[in-house]
Design an enzyme around this catalytic site. Structure first.
Site, PDB file in Angstrom:
ATOM      1  CD1 TRP A  85       2.978  -0.350 -28.525  1.00 14.00           C
ATOM      2  CD2 TRP A  85       3.873  -0.066 -30.553  1.00 14.00           C
ATOM      3  NE1 TRP A  85       3.831   0.592 -28.449  1.00 14.00           N
ATOM      4  CE2 TRP A  85       4.230   1.009 -29.822  1.00 14.00           C
ATOM      5  CE3 TRP A  85       3.969   0.166 -32.037  1.00 14.00           C
ATOM      6  CZ2 TRP A  85       5.042   2.040 -29.993  1.00 14.00           C
ATOM      7  CZ3 TRP A  85       4.931   1.168 -32.302  1.00 14.00           C
ATOM      8  CH2 TRP A  85       5.456   2.027 -31.572  1.00 14.00           C
TER       9      TRP A  85
ATOM     10  CB  THR B  55      15.358   2.244 -34.525  1.00 11.58           C
ATOM     11  OG1 THR B  55      14.421   1.666 -33.944  1.00 11.58           O
ATOM     12  CG2 THR B  55      15.027   3.897 -34.954  1.00 11.58           C
TER      13      THR B  55
ATOM     14  CG  HIS C 202      12.406  -0.325 -30.613  1.00 10.76           C
ATOM     15  ND1 HIS C 202      12.773   1.265 -29.854  1.00 10.76           N
ATOM     16  CD2 HIS C 202      11.387  -0.748 -29.614  1.00 10.76           C
ATOM     17  CE1 HIS C 202      12.075   1.050 -28.674  1.00 10.76           C
ATOM     18  NE2 HIS C 202      11.423   0.207 -28.650  1.00 10.76           N
TER      19      HIS C 202
ATOM     20  CG  PHE D  20       6.623 -16.801 -30.160  1.00 13.16           C
ATOM     21  CD1 PHE D  20       7.450 -16.106 -29.469  1.00 13.16           C
ATOM     22  CD2 PHE D  20       6.711 -16.642 -31.542  1.00 13.16           C
ATOM     23  CE1 PHE D  20       8.318 -14.909 -29.739  1.00 13.16           C
ATOM     24  CE2 PHE D  20       7.505 -15.696 -32.026  1.00 13.16           C
ATOM     25  CZ  PHE D  20       8.245 -14.808 -31.097  1.00 13.16           C
TER      26      PHE D  20
HETATM   27  C1  DLZ Z   1       8.458   1.078 -28.877  1.00 14.55           C
HETATM   28  C2  DLZ Z   1       7.730  -0.008 -29.712  1.00 14.55           C
HETATM   29  C3  DLZ Z   1       7.928   0.051 -31.263  1.00 14.55           C
HETATM   30  C4  DLZ Z   1       8.932   1.033 -31.764  1.00 14.55           C
HETATM   31  N1  DLZ Z   1       7.597  -0.998 -31.992  1.00 14.55           N
HETATM   32  C5  DLZ Z   1       6.585  -1.746 -31.451  1.00 14.55           C
HETATM   33  C6  DLZ Z   1       6.056  -2.683 -32.396  1.00 14.55           C
HETATM   34  O1  DLZ Z   1       6.123  -2.674 -33.571  1.00 14.55           O
HETATM   35  N2  DLZ Z   1       4.995  -3.613 -31.729  1.00 14.55           N
HETATM   36  C7  DLZ Z   1       5.022  -3.637 -30.236  1.00 14.55           C
HETATM   37  O2  DLZ Z   1       4.141  -4.421 -29.838  1.00 14.55           O
HETATM   38  N3  DLZ Z   1       5.556  -2.539 -29.604  1.00 14.55           N
HETATM   39  C8  DLZ Z   1       6.271  -1.760 -30.069  1.00 14.55           C
HETATM   40  N4  DLZ Z   1       6.959  -0.872 -29.450  1.00 14.55           N
HETATM   41  C9  DLZ Z   1       6.517  -0.756 -27.890  1.00 14.55           C
HETATM   42  C10 DLZ Z   1       7.568  -1.941 -27.118  1.00 14.55           C
HETATM   43  O3  DLZ Z   1       6.839  -3.111 -27.183  1.00 14.55           O
HETATM   44  C11 DLZ Z   1       7.364  -1.492 -25.417  1.00 14.55           C
HETATM   45  O4  DLZ Z   1       5.693  -1.319 -25.201  1.00 14.55           O
HETATM   46  C12 DLZ Z   1       7.959  -0.067 -25.188  1.00 14.55           C
HETATM   47  O5  DLZ Z   1       9.447  -0.371 -25.380  1.00 14.55           O
HETATM   48  C13 DLZ Z   1       7.777   0.027 -23.561  1.00 14.55           C
HETATM   49  O6  DLZ Z   1       8.575  -0.939 -22.883  1.00 14.55           O
END
Ligand code: DLZ
Length: 163
Positions: free
Chosen positions: A29, A94, A96, A121
């Site tokens: 991500w 959200t 999240h 970390f």
């Molecule tokens: C779902 C999600 C969201 C909304 N934002 C991020 C983010 O900003 N950075 C990141 O590394 N991952 C994000 N994810 C994905 C979650 O880390 C995870 O991969 C999913 O919830 C599946 O478990």
């Protein structure tokens, strides 16, 4: 108050890594950011003597999976001295963000204690993309570099305590 750019470290104070093996787990991500952090970490490990064959790199889908990635690396490779967890979570609309940050910080602590190895970390938790860019090779340094320096220092500390 002047903010310290922690990536301006003193190389002379970083332990030589030629006998160390280090895992790096990188979240996909926000890959623009996490690739830059990973590059900083890998370059720093190499600069301080960690041999190519002693660096293990894996990718996980998102930051939430960093904990599992680090756990699996340490479980399956007993040679590893430390794992650096690299991710970038950007505040959205959200909650999240809060859940992921809490899970990763607590998860990394648990994995380190379970395996009795340093788990680092290197997770950016920012309000926006600009803050992330600033910390991935921008004006606030590269937190991947700092993660690598931290890993080398922690490995040395552990080896000294155990000998
Ligand atoms: C779902 C999600 C969201 C909304 N934002 C991020 C983010 O900003 N950075 C990141 O590394 N991952 C994000 N994810 C994905 C979650 O880390 C995870 O991969 C999913 O919830 C599946 O478990």
């Amino acid at each position: 108050m002047k903010k310290t750019n922690l990536s301006d470290y003193n190389p002379a104070e970083v332990p030589a890594g030629n006998e160390y093996a280090v895992g790096v787990v990188v979240a996909e991500w926000n890959r623009e950011i996490t690739d830059a952090l990973a590059q900083g970490a890998l370059d720093t490990l190499r600069e301080h003597g960690v041999k190519e064959e002693n660096i293990r790199l894996v990718h996980v889908p998102g930051s939430f999976e960093l904990t599992t990635g680090a756990d699996l690396m340490l479980k399956n490779d007993k040679e590893l001295d430390a794992v650096i967890c690299i991710g970038c979570v950007i505040q959205g609309e959200t909650r999240h963000f809060d859940f992921i940050c809490e899970a990763v910080s607590q998860g990394i602590t648990n994995v380190a204690l379970k395996h009795e190895k340093p788990v680092i970390f290197s997770l950016l938790t920012t309000n926006n993309m600009q803050q992330a860019l600033d910390r991935a090779g921008g004006r606030h340094g590269n937190k991947g570099v700092e993660g690598a320096v931290t890993a080398l220092k922690m490995i040395k500390m552990q080896k000294e305590l155990e000998n």
